[in-house]
Design a protein around this motif. Sequence first.
Motif, PDB file in Angstrom:
ATOM      1  N   MET A 153     -46.315   2.477  25.077  1.00 44.05           N
ATOM      2  CA  MET A 153     -45.130   2.468  25.916  1.00 44.05           C
ATOM      3  C   MET A 153     -44.025   1.607  25.310  1.00 44.05           C
ATOM      4  N   ALA A 154     -44.395   0.459  24.763  1.00 47.01           N
ATOM      5  CA  ALA A 154     -43.389  -0.418  24.161  1.00 47.01           C
ATOM      6  C   ALA A 154     -42.730   0.248  22.958  1.00 47.01           C
ATOM      7  N   LEU A 155     -43.514   0.921  22.137  1.00 42.31           N
ATOM      8  CA  LEU A 155     -42.945   1.581  20.960  1.00 42.31           C
ATOM      9  C   LEU A 155     -42.079   2.772  21.342  1.00 42.31           C
ATOM     10  N   LEU A 156     -42.501   3.508  22.364  1.00 43.28           N
ATOM     11  CA  LEU A 156     -41.697   4.638  22.827  1.00 43.28           C
ATOM     12  C   LEU A 156     -40.330   4.172  23.324  1.00 43.28           C
ATOM     13  N   THR A 157     -40.267   2.967  23.833  1.00 46.35           N
ATOM     14  CA  THR A 157     -39.015   2.422  24.333  1.00 46.35           C
ATOM     15  C   THR A 157     -38.191   1.790  23.221  1.00 46.35           C
ATOM     16  N   ALA A 158     -38.858   1.079  22.305  1.00 50.61           N
ATOM     17  CA  ALA A 158     -38.147   0.286  21.299  1.00 50.61           C
ATOM     18  C   ALA A 158     -37.598   1.126  20.152  1.00 50.61           C
ATOM     19  N   VAL A 159     -38.356   2.117  19.705  1.00 54.34           N
ATOM     20  CA  VAL A 159     -37.956   2.839  18.484  1.00 54.34           C
ATOM     21  C   VAL A 159     -36.626   3.579  18.639  1.00 54.34           C
ATOM     22  N   PRO A 160     -36.409   4.373  19.716  1.00 57.75           N
ATOM     23  CA  PRO A 160     -35.112   5.060  19.813  1.00 57.75           C
ATOM     24  C   PRO A 160     -33.919   4.113  19.816  1.00 57.75           C
ATOM     25  N   MET A 161     -34.077   2.963  20.479  1.00 54.80           N
ATOM     26  CA  MET A 161     -32.980   2.011  20.503  1.00 54.80           C
ATOM     27  C   MET A 161     -32.775   1.378  19.128  1.00 54.80           C
ATOM     28  N   ALA A 162     -33.857   1.062  18.429  1.00 48.58           N
ATOM     29  CA  ALA A 162     -33.744   0.459  17.099  1.00 48.58           C
ATOM     30  C   ALA A 162     -33.018   1.393  16.137  1.00 48.58           C
ATOM     31  N   VAL A 163     -33.289   2.689  16.251  1.00 49.27           N
ATOM     32  CA  VAL A 163     -32.626   3.659  15.376  1.00 49.27           C
ATOM     33  C   VAL A 163     -31.125   3.652  15.616  1.00 49.27           C
ATOM     34  N   ARG A 164     -30.701   3.595  16.876  1.00 47.13           N
ATOM     35  CA  ARG A 164     -29.265   3.585  17.180  1.00 47.13           C
ATOM     36  C   ARG A 164     -28.605   2.281  16.725  1.00 47.13           C
ATOM     37  N   LEU A 165     -29.354   1.180  16.799  1.00 50.55           N
ATOM     38  CA  LEU A 165     -28.785  -0.105  16.395  1.00 50.55           C
ATOM     39  C   LEU A 165     -28.682  -0.252  14.884  1.00 50.55           C
ATOM     40  N   ALA A 166     -29.351   0.629  14.143  1.00 49.04           N
ATOM     41  CA  ALA A 166     -29.366   0.509  12.681  1.00 49.04           C
ATOM     42  C   ALA A 166     -27.969   0.552  12.088  1.00 49.04           C
ATOM     43  N   ARG A 167     -27.007   1.138  12.804  1.00 55.03           N
ATOM     44  CA  ARG A 167     -25.632   1.227  12.302  1.00 55.03           C
ATOM     45  C   ARG A 167     -24.900  -0.110  12.398  1.00 55.03           C
ATOM     46  N   ARG A 168     -25.430  -1.056  13.143  1.00 52.42           N
ATOM     47  CA  ARG A 168     -24.741  -2.327  13.353  1.00 52.42           C
ATOM     48  C   ARG A 168     -25.095  -3.319  12.252  1.00 52.42           C
TER      49      ARG A 168
ATOM     50  N   VAL B 219     -44.956  16.554  23.032  1.00 51.13           N
ATOM     51  CA  VAL B 219     -44.144  15.563  22.343  1.00 51.13           C
ATOM     52  C   VAL B 219     -43.840  14.389  23.265  1.00 51.13           C
ATOM     53  N   THR B 220     -44.233  13.186  22.835  1.00 47.38           N
ATOM     54  CA  THR B 220     -43.976  11.989  23.626  1.00 47.38           C
ATOM     55  C   THR B 220     -42.675  11.315  23.186  1.00 47.38           C
ATOM     56  N   LEU B 221     -42.455  11.252  21.889  1.00 43.51           N
ATOM     57  CA  LEU B 221     -41.224  10.671  21.358  1.00 43.51           C
ATOM     58  C   LEU B 221     -40.250  11.821  21.118  1.00 43.51           C
ATOM     59  N   GLN B 222     -39.384  12.071  22.088  1.00 41.57           N
ATOM     60  CA  GLN B 222     -38.538  13.261  22.063  1.00 41.57           C
ATOM     61  C   GLN B 222     -37.384  13.152  21.075  1.00 41.57           C
ATOM     62  N   ASP B 223     -36.928  11.963  20.803  1.00 38.49           N
ATOM     63  CA  ASP B 223     -35.737  11.746  19.984  1.00 38.49           C
ATOM     64  C   ASP B 223     -36.008  12.103  18.519  1.00 38.49           C
ATOM     65  N   PRO B 224     -35.331  13.113  17.952  1.00 36.35           N
ATOM     66  CA  PRO B 224     -35.580  13.483  16.544  1.00 36.35           C
ATOM     67  C   PRO B 224     -35.289  12.343  15.576  1.00 36.35           C
ATOM     68  N   GLN B 225     -34.225  11.578  15.811  1.00 34.39           N
ATOM     69  CA  GLN B 225     -33.915  10.464  14.919  1.00 34.39           C
ATOM     70  C   GLN B 225     -35.015   9.409  14.954  1.00 34.39           C
ATOM     71  N   ALA B 226     -35.555   9.173  16.138  1.00 30.39           N
ATOM     72  CA  ALA B 226     -36.622   8.186  16.267  1.00 30.39           C
ATOM     73  C   ALA B 226     -37.887   8.661  15.554  1.00 30.39           C
ATOM     74  N   ARG B 227     -38.227   9.938  15.710  1.00 30.72           N
ATOM     75  CA  ARG B 227     -39.416  10.466  15.028  1.00 30.72           C
ATOM     76  C   ARG B 227     -39.246  10.349  13.514  1.00 30.72           C
ATOM     77  N   ARG B 228     -38.033  10.634  13.030  1.00 29.37           N
ATOM     78  CA  ARG B 228     -37.774  10.546  11.592  1.00 29.37           C
ATOM     79  C   ARG B 228     -37.927   9.106  11.112  1.00 29.37           C
ATOM     80  N   PHE B 229     -37.462   8.161  11.916  1.00 27.32           N
ATOM     81  CA  PHE B 229     -37.579   6.747  11.566  1.00 27.32           C
ATOM     82  C   PHE B 229     -39.043   6.335  11.470  1.00 27.32           C
ATOM     83  N   VAL B 230     -39.838   6.759  12.441  1.00 26.57           N
ATOM     84  CA  VAL B 230     -41.261   6.403  12.427  1.00 26.57           C
ATOM     85  C   VAL B 230     -41.934   6.976  11.185  1.00 26.57           C
ATOM     86  N   TYR B 231     -41.654   8.233  10.870  1.00 24.10           N
ATOM     87  CA  TYR B 231     -42.274   8.826   9.676  1.00 24.10           C
ATOM     88  C   TYR B 231     -41.824   8.120   8.403  1.00 24.10           C
TER      89      TYR B 231
END
Length: 523
Positions: free
Chosen positions: A164-179, A210-222
Motif C-alpha cells: 500500500m505504501a509503495l502504491l501511494t509513494a511511487v506515482p507521486m515520486a515520478v511526478r516530483l522527479a521534474r523538480r 493492474v494495481t499500479l494504474q499509472d503508466p509512468q509509475a509502472r515505467r519507473f518501477v521497471y
Amino acid sequence: MIDEGDFRSDGHESPPDEPIMDSIHRLIADTSRGRPAAGELTAALFAVATDAALARKAMDVLAATPTIWLDVDLAARRRHPPLTLHDLARHEHLPPYAGPLLALALAACVWNGRERERVVGHPLMRTEPVLLPVLLIRTADWVRAVRERALKALAGALANADLMALLTAVPMAVRLARRTRATPALDLVRAALLRADDDTLNGLLRTDQVTLQDPQARRFVYDVLLQAGRLDHAMLTRAALHEPDQLARTRCAHTLASQAVEHARPELAAAILDGASAQGRVQALTALVRLGHTEHGPRHLDDNAGMVRLTAQWAVRRAGGDPTALYRARLAMGGDPESRQVTRGLLAGLGDCGTRDDAALVLPYLRHPRPRVRAEAVRTLRRLDARTDLTTLLEDPAPVVVRNVVTTLLTSGPAVPVEHLWTLLTPARPRHVRQAAHRLLAARDAWSRVKADLLLLRDPDEKLRARARGDLTIWCRTDSVTAYPRACPPEARTELEALIHAAGPLLGTENARLLRLSLQLSR
C-alpha cells in the motif's frame, strides 16, 4: 460548482449531509483531466476537514488518485486569505492528535513554513500511507528546514514499506522527479523498491488485475528493478508478454533476450516469441537466430509488423533459404483464406522483397472479401512498382482500400480519366469516394482543383464543405500565382464563373474577388 449555501461566512463549510462528497468526486475527476477545478476541490476538502466521517471518506477518495495532492498543494498556497492551522481545527496538530487525517494533510500545505515543518514532523506522517503524498511534496519544499524534516520522516515511513505504501509513494515520486530538489526523495523511493520482497513486487506489478494504474509509475518501477537486476526470469517473461505499458514491456523483452544470448538459454527467448509486442518478438527472434535457432524464421514471415517480417527474412537467409520463394509459394496456393492477418502479412512480405514480376500473384487479392487484405494488396502493388489500373477500386465500399488506391495513383499509378473523376464527386457517391475524387482532381491541375473545391462547397457533408472552403482559401492567397501562366480554356472559364456566382456567401467576398481576378489574368 459547489453550492454557496454549503459555506459559512467565516470561510468554513458546514455541510448538513453528504452531497458534498459527490462534489469532491466530480472535482477530483475534473482536476485529473486538467480542468481548472483545484481551487474548488481544495475548498471542498477544507469544508470537510474537521468532520471525522466526511474527512475519512474524502481521504479514501483521494487515496485512489494520490497525485491530485500536487494540485491541492498549489491551490492551498494560493488561498486568500492564506490557509492556516487554526482554520482547520482549534486543537494543536502535535501529539497526541486525534483529529481527521485530512486536516493533518491539508495542514502540511499551508503557506507558513514553520507550520509545515511542525506538521511533517508529526508521528502519523511516518505511519499513515494516505499521508505519503503530501509528505513527498514537502521533501521538495522550497524551505530547507521543511525539506530536511520531511526527508527524515519519509525515510521512516518507507523503512518497511508495504504494498500500500509503495502504491501511494511511487506515482507521486515520478511526478516530483521534474523538480530540482526531488533527488533525495527519489533515492529513498528507489531504495524502498529494492528492499521490497518478491511478493510485494509481484503485487505492485501484477498484470491480471493492474494495481499500479499509472503508466509512468509502472515505467519507473521497471527502470529501478531492471537496473538493479531484481526481476527474475519468470517476472521478466510475464512482463514481456502481459505488461500494459509498451515501453516497459519492450525493455523487459530486451533484457530477457539478452540473458538468453548471454547464458545460451534459447528457451527464455522462445517463451516470448509470440507476444503481443512487435518489438518483443523482434528481440526474441533475433536472440534465437544468434543462438543458431533459425528454424523459427519461416513461421514469422507473415507477421503484420514489418520489423518482425524483416527479422524473419534474415533468419531464413541465415538458414540458407529464400524468403521471396516462400512468399511466392504460399501466395500461389491462395494464402490462408480464413485468416485476414496471415494473408495481409504474406502480401506485405512479398512487397518487402519481391519484384515487379510478382504483381500477378497479388492481383487476385484485389477481390478478397476482407477490406484490409484488399488494401494491403494495393499497397503491395505500389511497393513492387507495378503499374496496374486501379480505377474500379476507387468505388470500393471500404475507405481503407480507397485511401491506398489514391496514394498509389498519386505516386505511381496511371492517370484516371478526368470525366470519371467528376462522376465520383457527385453527392450520390459515398463520402470517402467523393473525398478521393477531390484529392485526385486537386492534384491534376490548378483549374480542376478550383472546380472541385467549388462543387464541394455545396456538398451535403459538412467536413467536405469545410475541406473545400479551406483549400480554396489557400489557393486564392498562396497558390493562385502559379495558375497565371496557364490559360484557362474558355468553356472552363464560363463554368467556373457560374460556380463562383452560385457559391455566393459560402465562398466569401474576398475569395470570390481573388478567383475572378485569377480567371481574368489567365486569359
